[in-house]
Design an enzyme around this catalytic site. Structure first.
Site, PDB file in Angstrom:
ATOM      1  N   LYS A  33       4.900  -4.150  13.622  1.00  0.00           N
ATOM      2  CA  LYS A  33       5.767  -5.021  14.426  1.00  0.00           C
ATOM      3  C   LYS A  33       5.053  -6.348  14.548  1.00  0.00           C
ATOM      4  CE  LYS A  33       9.716  -3.439  15.396  1.00  0.00           C
ATOM      5  NZ  LYS A  33       9.849  -3.184  13.954  1.00  0.00           N
ATOM      6  N   PRO A  69       0.784  -1.247   0.000  1.00  0.00           N
ATOM      7  CA  PRO A  69       0.000   0.000   0.000  1.00  0.00           C
ATOM      8  C   PRO A  69       0.811   1.289   0.000  1.00  0.00           C
ATOM      9  CG  PRO A  69      -0.144  -1.093   2.132  1.00  0.00           C
ATOM     10  CD  PRO A  69       0.541  -2.043   1.219  1.00  0.00           C
ATOM     11  N   GLU A  97       4.492  -0.129   5.017  1.00  0.00           N
ATOM     12  CA  GLU A  97       4.309   0.624   6.269  1.00  0.00           C
ATOM     13  C   GLU A  97       4.170   2.123   6.062  1.00  0.00           C
ATOM     14  OE1 GLU A  97       6.290   1.039  10.747  1.00  0.00           O
ATOM     15  OE2 GLU A  97       7.186  -0.313   9.287  1.00  0.00           O
TER      16      GLU A  97
END
Length: 418
Positions: free
Chosen positions: A236, A202, A220
């Site tokens: 994470k 993304p 991220e």
């Protein structure tokens, strides 16, 4: 426009944009996101630019924005930590990206749904793109990948870092290793397109600044601003996917319920909350989603979302500075973790684990985290990518090494190493 027509337009736009000295493409790859205004942005040509190293970089960017209040695309190198904190880096830099670079494009084209819009430049640029005759370059990468750590040295270093955790110096640290190639010959655009096809994410992007390239398949988001809201989405927690649908679903469930992965994630959530507090209206920092599980072609990831209301007394550039470098790529406590990163890693991070993205004229912005990315200097023919993971007290060094290889798998495949 249908999906096929949009895909063809993107390819032609990138081929044209990559002939300019500077260009930036940001591609959501059709992942839906409540915070994204556009699914695809491509900016190319230079109307104005700034390039500077750590020292006064954030102040320079703030002045650049205030003097222009225009669309600007750029990146923050991890080395800006030396400006935000009293830190330094002793490792050699073989890529030589500036610590901060932003440009105002001559042309900016966006996709909003299936509609193409020209936000900067002459409307005739659409016709120019449509007339592009696509050249289907083979990636034909000629590279010999080497590593700064062999498996034994990596495991030994993780154990040293865990000794720091046992002493109470840190709770968690993001430890990375570099894979690199000297005299690498690649076609950056072809390699990026193959990487994006193999691993669509993304926050993917292609950034060319003269002889230097960022070819990114990052999943991220670092930080974005929408109106007076700031949103951060640290990752994470990673698990390898399975081709067996039932097994794959079980892997997702196990990741969601893993005490180890939750512990890693929540430490960084707390760090991000603390960072956002520096810029927030008091009492507005909140965790919108904790331990969300998101699926990508190679991996499942645990992602949390933290937001706040930006204080009217804080400039949005200072809000970026207050959260940089991002918690997911440093550790907790942040400053001590960054000091140990410089001690135990063998490579200068440079633009890796920094961020690139865009700022709109009204001060909204969206920036990713530069991971799962190939960095390339075409002048020196030096190619590099780094991978890492969170080291905690409960981490198993051998598992962390295997996770690094998993995160590198798409890049290694694209570069013909698998």
């Amino acid at each position: 426009m249908n999906k096929t027509a949009i895909s063809l337009f993107k390819q032609k736009a990138m081929q044209l944009a990559s002939t300019f000295e500077v260009c930036c493409c940001l591609d959501s790859n059709n992942y839906t996101d409540p915070y994204s205004q556009y699914s695809y942005l491509i900016a190319f040509g230079i109307q104005d630019e700034i390039k500077t190293d750590a020292g006064e970089a954030f102040r320079v960017l703030k002045s650049f924005y205030e003097n222009n209040k225009d669309w600007m695309f750029g990146f923050f190198s991890y080395e800006l930590k030396n400006e935000t904190e009293q830190l330094n880096t002793n490792h050699k830099d073989q890529l030589n990206f500036p610590d901060l670079y932003f440009f105002i494009p001559q042309f900016l084209i966006v996709l909003q749904g299936d509609e193409i819009k020209v936000l900067r430049g002459d409307e005739g640029i659409i016709e120019t793109i449509n007339k592009v005759s696509l050249t289907h370059y083979l990636p034909s990468a000629e590279v010999k990948i080497e590593s700064r750590f062999d498996k034994k040295a990596y495991i030994n270093t993780v154990e040293k870092l865990q000794a720091h955790i046992k002493r109470g110096d840190i709770y968690e640290i993001n430890f990375c290793q570099e894979f690199f190639a000297n005299n690498a010959k690649i076609n950056p655009l072809a390699v990026y397109q193959q990487l994006n096809e193999l691993s669509p994410t993304p926050f993917a992007g292609f950034f060319k600044i003269y002889d230097q390239y960022i070819l990114s398949a990052t999943p991220e988001r670092f930080l974005c601003k929408r109106g007076n809201q700031l949103i951060s989405q640290p990752i994470k927690g990673t698990a390898k996917r399975s081709t067996d649908l039932i097994e794959d679903e079980n892997i997702k469930v196990n990741l969601k319920s893993s005490i180890k992965e939750q512990a890693e994630n929540v430490m960084i959530v707390d760090l991000v909350r603390n960072d956002l507090t520096k810029s927030a209206v008091k009492g507005t920092v909140k965790v919108d989603e904790l331990f969300g599980i998101y699926t990508f072609p190679q991996v499942h990831q645990m992602i949390s979302t933290i937001s706040c209301e930006l204080s009217p007394e804080v400039h949005f550039i200072d809000a970026i500075k207050n959260t940089f470098p991002m918690g997911s790529m440093t550790g907790a406590p942040k400053i001590k973790a960054m000091q140990l990163i410089d001690t135990y890693e063998k490579s200068k991070r440079g633009v890796f684990s920094g961020s690139f993205g865009c700022i709109s004229p009204d001060g909204d912005f969206d920036f990713n985290v530069i991971i799962r990315s190939i960095l390339y200097n075409s002048a020196s023919r030096y190619l590099s990518f780094q991978v890492g993971g969170a080291i905690t007290y409960a981490a198993k060094a051998e598992d962390e090494y295997e996770e690094c290889l998993l995160k590198a798998s798409a890049i290694l495949k694209v570069l013909g190493q698998v």
